[in-house]
Write a protein that holds these residues in place. Structure first.
Motif, short mmCIF file in Angstrom:
data_model
loop_
_atom_site.label_atom_id
_atom_site.label_comp_id
_atom_site.label_asym_id
_atom_site.label_seq_id
_atom_site.Cartn_x
_atom_site.Cartn_y
_atom_site.Cartn_z
N MET B 118 -2.61 10.62 4.55
CA MET B 118 -3.45 9.60 3.94
C MET B 118 -2.96 8.17 4.23
N TRP B 119 -1.64 7.98 4.22
CA TRP B 119 -1.08 6.65 4.46
C TRP B 119 -0.53 6.52 5.88
N GLY B 120 -0.32 7.65 6.55
CA GLY B 120 0.28 7.63 7.87
C GLY B 120 1.80 7.61 7.85
N THR B 121 2.41 7.83 6.67
CA THR B 121 3.87 7.85 6.61
C THR B 121 4.34 8.83 5.54
N TRP B 122 5.49 9.48 5.82
CA TRP B 122 6.06 10.41 4.84
C TRP B 122 6.65 9.66 3.66
N TRP B 123 7.15 8.47 3.95
CA TRP B 123 7.95 7.79 2.92
C TRP B 123 7.85 6.28 3.09
N VAL B 124 7.75 5.56 2.00
CA VAL B 124 7.94 4.10 2.03
C VAL B 124 8.83 3.75 0.85
N TRP B 125 9.56 2.64 0.99
CA TRP B 125 10.43 2.22 -0.11
C TRP B 125 9.63 1.36 -1.08
#
Lengths: 62, 258
Positions: B118-125
């Motif tokens: 959905m966001w294109g990333t596994w993780w963001v801080w």
């Protein structure tokens, strides 16, 4: 029922990896935790029984 | 009522009560999970924005809720233990921690699997994800700390203080999506504004939420029984428990053979 076939269901509209990755790991964690608490209880009972048997034996000898 | 509470604050009286209660919670958890999964996976319609990918919500939200609820429950028991000096409180705090850690882990894991498509990333801080990660570490810290101290009463005190101080993180997690600009969406269900979801999706999610709650209760009660018998093993009532006697018979017969 909203699915046309089981294939549709497992494919999850192309999100299969993400959906089943989530549900699968959740199921795995639940299964592991159940095994884990059962083992812990068995271990606790064995330990207590062991100590109690040792205590009564030492009383009998003294 | 108050007298009854104090009655069950004694490990000796709580042990049989927990033994009666955990199967009830386990049954409820099973039935509700089957019902919730049926609604969530077979009845709830496809989401117009996220397609079928949104179905992760049926484990992600319950796991995240329980990760916070269990920590608050630990803080509650810790507060009781530190004020009234009751032995059971520390045992309950300890019994809840592993299930809480698992819920926090599942929240992060399912969140990563949801974030990727959905966001294109596994993780963001971002604030929500980071504060949930801190919660996971607080659980691990609590388990490590209480296991590292040999004297159980001192371990309970140290663990209780960690549980209380760490509880400050829970409102931070909950309100993080309001206080900061986060990639994580705002609450889908709010007490003041109602829900922004379709009725069936919401029902399935709430049923799964209650199912997780029941599961956590069953696990904590099951686990606390093991903690109680080990800590109270020098008490006469433990030696007289049928399960302990049965185990002694087994050990004795095994012992003569060996």
């Amino acid at each position: 029922m909203i699915w046309n076939s089981w294939n549709d269901f497992w494919a999850m509209g192309g999100y299969g990896l993400y959906v089943w990755g989530s549900f699968g790991v959740t199921a795995l964690c639940v299964a592991l935790e159940i095994v884990w608490v059962k083992n812990a209880r068995a271990q606790a009972l064995t330990q207590i029984a062991h100590e109690l048997v040792a205590e009564t034996n030492s009383k009998e000898w003294s | 009522m108050i007298q009854k509470l104090f009655f069950y604050a004694s490990p000796q009286n709580f042990y049989p009560l927990a033994g009666k209660l955990w199967p009830v919670f386990a049954c409820l958890a099973t039935v509700l999970t089957v019902w919730g999964l049926w609604l969530g996976m077979f009845v709830a319609p496809t989401d117009f924005q996220q397609g079928e990918g949104y179905r992760i919500i049926f484990v992600h939200v319950p796991a995240s809720w329980m990760s916070m609820v269990i920590y608050l429950a630990m803080a509650f028991w810790a507060l009781l233990g530190l004020t009234f000096n009751t032995r059971l409180s520390g045992m309950m705090t300890k019994a809840l921690a592993p299930t809480g850690a698992i819920c926090a882990f599942l929240s992060l894991w399912t969140g990563a699997l949801w974030g990727k498509p959905m966001w294109g990333t596994w993780w963001v801080w971002d604030a929500r994800l980071t504060s949930e990660l801190i919660l996971f570490f607080l659980y691990l810290g609590h388990i490590a700390l209480t296991n590292a101290i040999d004297d159980p009463r001192r371990a309970d005190k140290a663990g209780g203080i960690l549980a209380l101080v760490g509880a400050l993180n829970v409102p931070v997690i909950y309100f993080s999506v309001k206080w900061w600009n986060t990639l994580h969406q705002g609450a889908s269900v709010s007490l003041t504004k109602g829900s922004s979801m379709a009725q069936v999706m919401l029902e399935a999610m709430l049923i799964m939420g209650v199912a997780f709650w029941m599961y956590a209760a069953a696990m904590a009660l099951y686990r606390v029984r093991s903690i109680i018998v080990v800590r109270e093993r020098h008490a006469q009532w433990v030696a007289e428990l049928p399960e302990v006697k049965a185990q002694m018979m087994k050990n004795a017969s095994g012992g003569t053979k060996a």
